[in-house]
Design a protein around this motif. Structure first.
Motif, short mmCIF file in Angstrom:
data_model
loop_
_atom_site.label_atom_id
_atom_site.label_comp_id
_atom_site.label_asym_id
_atom_site.label_seq_id
_atom_site.Cartn_x
_atom_site.Cartn_y
_atom_site.Cartn_z
N SER A 7 -18.05 -21.91 38.89
CA SER A 7 -18.52 -20.86 39.80
C SER A 7 -17.76 -19.55 39.62
O SER A 7 -18.06 -18.57 40.28
N LYS A 8 -16.80 -19.54 38.70
CA LYS A 8 -15.94 -18.37 38.50
C LYS A 8 -16.40 -17.55 37.31
O LYS A 8 -17.08 -18.05 36.42
N PRO A 9 -16.00 -16.28 37.26
CA PRO A 9 -16.31 -15.48 36.07
C PRO A 9 -15.66 -16.11 34.84
O PRO A 9 -14.59 -16.73 34.94
N TYR A 10 -16.28 -16.00 33.68
CA TYR A 10 -15.76 -16.64 32.48
C TYR A 10 -14.36 -16.14 32.13
O TYR A 10 -13.56 -16.86 31.54
N SER A 11 -14.06 -14.92 32.52
CA SER A 11 -12.73 -14.36 32.26
C SER A 11 -11.63 -15.22 32.87
O SER A 11 -10.51 -15.26 32.36
N TYR A 12 -11.94 -15.95 33.95
CA TYR A 12 -10.97 -16.84 34.59
C TYR A 12 -10.43 -17.85 33.57
O TYR A 12 -9.23 -18.08 33.46
N HIS A 13 -11.34 -18.47 32.83
CA HIS A 13 -10.94 -19.47 31.82
C HIS A 13 -10.18 -18.81 30.67
O HIS A 13 -9.15 -19.33 30.24
N GLU A 59 -2.83 -15.00 21.09
CA GLU A 59 -3.52 -14.38 22.23
C GLU A 59 -4.91 -13.86 21.87
O GLU A 59 -5.87 -14.08 22.61
N ASP A 60 -5.03 -13.16 20.75
CA ASP A 60 -6.35 -12.64 20.38
C ASP A 60 -7.34 -13.79 20.18
O ASP A 60 -8.48 -13.74 20.65
N ALA A 61 -6.91 -14.84 19.49
CA ALA A 61 -7.78 -16.00 19.28
C ALA A 61 -8.13 -16.66 20.61
O ALA A 61 -9.25 -17.15 20.79
N ALA A 62 -7.19 -16.66 21.55
CA ALA A 62 -7.45 -17.25 22.87
C ALA A 62 -8.55 -16.49 23.60
O ALA A 62 -9.44 -17.10 24.20
N TRP A 63 -8.49 -15.18 23.55
CA TRP A 63 -9.55 -14.39 24.19
C TRP A 63 -10.90 -14.71 23.57
O TRP A 63 -11.92 -14.78 24.26
N LEU A 64 -10.91 -14.93 22.26
CA LEU A 64 -12.17 -15.07 21.52
C LEU A 64 -12.62 -16.51 21.31
O LEU A 64 -13.67 -16.75 20.73
N HIS A 65 -11.85 -17.49 21.78
CA HIS A 65 -12.07 -18.87 21.35
C HIS A 65 -13.44 -19.45 21.67
O HIS A 65 -13.89 -20.38 20.99
N ASP A 66 -14.16 -18.93 22.63
CA ASP A 66 -15.50 -19.44 22.96
C ASP A 66 -16.62 -18.48 22.56
O ASP A 66 -17.80 -18.77 22.78
N VAL A 82 -5.15 -26.10 16.25
CA VAL A 82 -4.79 -27.24 17.10
C VAL A 82 -4.10 -26.74 18.37
O VAL A 82 -4.43 -27.18 19.48
N GLN A 83 -3.19 -25.80 18.24
CA GLN A 83 -2.50 -25.24 19.41
C GLN A 83 -3.48 -24.58 20.36
O GLN A 83 -3.41 -24.76 21.58
N LEU A 84 -4.41 -23.81 19.80
CA LEU A 84 -5.41 -23.14 20.63
C LEU A 84 -6.30 -24.16 21.33
O LEU A 84 -6.57 -24.05 22.52
N LYS A 85 -6.73 -25.19 20.59
CA LYS A 85 -7.58 -26.22 21.19
C LYS A 85 -6.82 -26.99 22.27
O LYS A 85 -7.38 -27.34 23.31
N LEU A 86 -5.54 -27.26 22.04
CA LEU A 86 -4.72 -27.93 23.06
C LEU A 86 -4.65 -27.09 24.34
O LEU A 86 -4.81 -27.63 25.45
N ALA A 87 -4.42 -25.81 24.20
CA ALA A 87 -4.35 -24.94 25.38
C ALA A 87 -5.70 -24.90 26.10
O ALA A 87 -5.76 -25.00 27.35
N ASP A 88 -6.76 -24.77 25.35
CA ASP A 88 -8.11 -24.77 25.92
C ASP A 88 -8.38 -26.08 26.65
O ASP A 88 -8.85 -26.10 27.79
N ARG A 89 -8.05 -27.18 26.00
CA ARG A 89 -8.31 -28.49 26.60
C ARG A 89 -7.46 -28.70 27.85
O ARG A 89 -7.94 -29.22 28.85
N MET A 90 -6.19 -28.28 27.81
CA MET A 90 -5.35 -28.42 29.02
C MET A 90 -5.95 -27.65 30.19
O MET A 90 -6.00 -28.16 31.31
N CYS A 91 -6.40 -26.44 29.94
CA CYS A 91 -7.01 -25.64 31.01
C CYS A 91 -8.28 -26.32 31.53
O CYS A 91 -8.50 -26.38 32.74
N LEU A 131 -0.48 -32.47 27.43
CA LEU A 131 -1.89 -32.83 27.62
C LEU A 131 -2.01 -34.30 27.97
O LEU A 131 -2.74 -34.66 28.91
N SER A 132 -1.30 -35.16 27.27
CA SER A 132 -1.41 -36.60 27.54
C SER A 132 -0.98 -36.91 28.97
O SER A 132 -1.58 -37.80 29.62
N GLU A 133 0.00 -36.21 29.48
CA GLU A 133 0.47 -36.45 30.85
C GLU A 133 -0.55 -36.06 31.90
O GLU A 133 -0.49 -36.55 33.04
N LEU A 134 -1.49 -35.21 31.55
CA LEU A 134 -2.55 -34.85 32.51
C LEU A 134 -3.51 -36.00 32.76
O LEU A 134 -4.29 -35.98 33.71
N PHE A 135 -3.46 -37.02 31.89
CA PHE A 135 -4.36 -38.16 32.04
C PHE A 135 -3.68 -39.37 32.68
O PHE A 135 -4.26 -40.42 32.78
#
Length: 156
Positions: A19-25, A42-49, A99-108, A151-155
């Motif tokens: 329900s939030k603006p995509y910028s939140y993610h 950081e640049d890749a994080a902004w653009l990852h999706d 992998v680092q970017l995907k880990l951050a994305d997945r954790m969020c 990430l594993s600890e989140l499960f």
């Protein structure tokens, strides 16, 4: 505002993250990478999706002035319409930065879904083994290994 952030916000437009603006993610992924001192992503994080969820192409990013290394990492974390999770995670595994970017994305995504989308949380939990199988390496930096542990600890 950096170029990558401008491109991402324009490309995602009115798109929502729940329900939030995509910028939140996007801000959450950037912030998490900062916590791990991975500011070079950081640049890749902004653009990852952007490639996956908008009409923006790899070449659009290059033509807009995004550097090739950043665009490449973004392309590695972009899941195509076809293909299995195994194929996708093999693609991500081609670069520790991806992998680092995907880990951050997945954790969020896991943190957000835990309280607001239990079915997505279950999906991420189920996918964790495949993600780990294809994307973990004992040769990665301590930072990446810490991200895997977190990430594993989140499960649990």
């Amino acid at each position: 505002m950096c170029l990558a952030q401008k491109i991402a916000l324009a490309a995602h437009g009115d798109q929502k993250y729940g329900s939030k603006p995509y910028s939140y993610h996007l801000e959450a992924v950037v912030g998490l990478l900062r916590e791990y001192s991975l500011v070079q992503l950081e640049d890749a994080a902004w653009l990852h999706d952007v490639l996956e969820d908008t009409s923006t192409s790899f070449f659009d990013l290059i033509e807009a002035g995004v550097d090739l290394d950043t665009a490449y990492v973004v392309s590695l974390v972009t899941k195509g319409l076809e293909g299995s999770n195994e194929e996708y995670f093999r693609q991500v595994s081609l670069s520790e930065s991806a992998v680092q970017l995907k880990l951050a994305d997945r954790m969020c995504n896991v943190l957000e879904s835990k309280s607001s989308a239990p079915s997505l949380y279950k999906k991420y939990k189920k996918e964790f083994r495949v993600f780990f199988k294809y994307c973990y390496s004992p040769h990665y930096t301590q930072t990446t290994k810490r991200m895997w542990r977190d990430l594993s600890e989140l499960f649990i």
